[in-house]
Design a protein around this motif. Structure first.
Motif, PDB file in Angstrom:
ATOM      1  N   ILE A  85       0.822  -1.461   0.259  1.00  0.00           N
ATOM      2  CA  ILE A  85       0.472  -0.244  -0.199  1.00  0.00           C
ATOM      3  C   ILE A  85       0.904   1.290  -0.352  1.00  0.00           C
ATOM      4  N   ILE A  86       2.029   1.381   0.860  1.00  0.00           N
ATOM      5  CA  ILE A  86       2.887   2.278   0.695  1.00  0.00           C
ATOM      6  C   ILE A  86       3.133   2.437  -0.339  1.00  0.00           C
ATOM      7  N   GLU A  87       3.995   1.847  -1.512  1.00  0.00           N
ATOM      8  CA  GLU A  87       4.378   1.703  -2.479  1.00  0.00           C
ATOM      9  C   GLU A  87       3.549   1.667  -3.675  1.00  0.00           C
ATOM     10  N   LEU A  88       2.152   1.988  -3.192  1.00  0.00           N
ATOM     11  CA  LEU A  88       1.038   2.001  -4.253  1.00  0.00           C
ATOM     12  C   LEU A  88       0.794   3.494  -3.768  1.00  0.00           C
ATOM     13  N   LEU A  89       0.550   4.177  -3.005  1.00  0.00           N
ATOM     14  CA  LEU A  89       0.872   5.308  -2.727  1.00  0.00           C
ATOM     15  C   LEU A  89       2.061   6.336  -3.403  1.00  0.00           C
ATOM     16  N   GLN A  90       2.724   5.537  -2.674  1.00  0.00           N
ATOM     17  CA  GLN A  90       4.144   6.607  -3.235  1.00  0.00           C
ATOM     18  C   GLN A  90       3.888   6.699  -5.068  1.00  0.00           C
ATOM     19  N   LEU A  91       3.142   5.903  -5.551  1.00  0.00           N
ATOM     20  CA  LEU A  91       2.899   6.389  -6.934  1.00  0.00           C
ATOM     21  C   LEU A  91       2.154   6.819  -7.098  1.00  0.00           C
TER      22      LEU A  91
END
Length: 128
Positions: A85-91
């Protein structure tokens, strides 16, 4: 000294789990421009492994102490999903960060290392 550390961990494990999780979230989303970069390649992946090892250690310790009513497997999966989820938020939320599949893999390795570290410490010192 070890007894003091054991007591500190037992009484504050949930606080450390929540705090480390929030710290990783904030550090993952803030703009880090201007902070010196290391020239060692793959340093970022070691940071991911370390951060998620710390998170998983404290969450699983809290679970072992009965402060979190979940199984280790559930926590293992939840922490990995948290990293995704954090990686997706970064995107999606940041222009200065990018999501990366290798970061997800590093996070997952860190979760496993945190679990192994807890098992080793429990066997040697904690006896929780």
């Amino acid at each position: 000294m070890l007894k003091h550390i054991k007591n500190l961990l037992e009484h504050n494990s949930l606080f450390f789990a929540i705090s480390s999780s929030l710290l990783v979230l904030v550090l993952s989303l803030v703009n880090m421009e201007g902070i010196p970069n290391f020239t060692i390649s793959y340093t970022d992946k070691f940071e991911h492994v370390f951060a998620y090892a710390v998170i998983s250690f404290f969450w699983m310790l809290s679970c072992k102490l009965g402060k979190v009513p979940l199984s280790f497997l559930s926590l293992f999966l939840i922490i990995i999903v948290y990293g995704i989820i954090i990686e997706l938020l970064q995107l999606s939320l940041t222009s200065h960060r990018t999501g990366d599949l290798m970061d997800v893999i590093a996070n997952s390795i860190g979760v496993a290392i945190g679990y192994i570290f807890l098992k080793i410490l429990n066997r040697i010192y904690l006896q929780v």
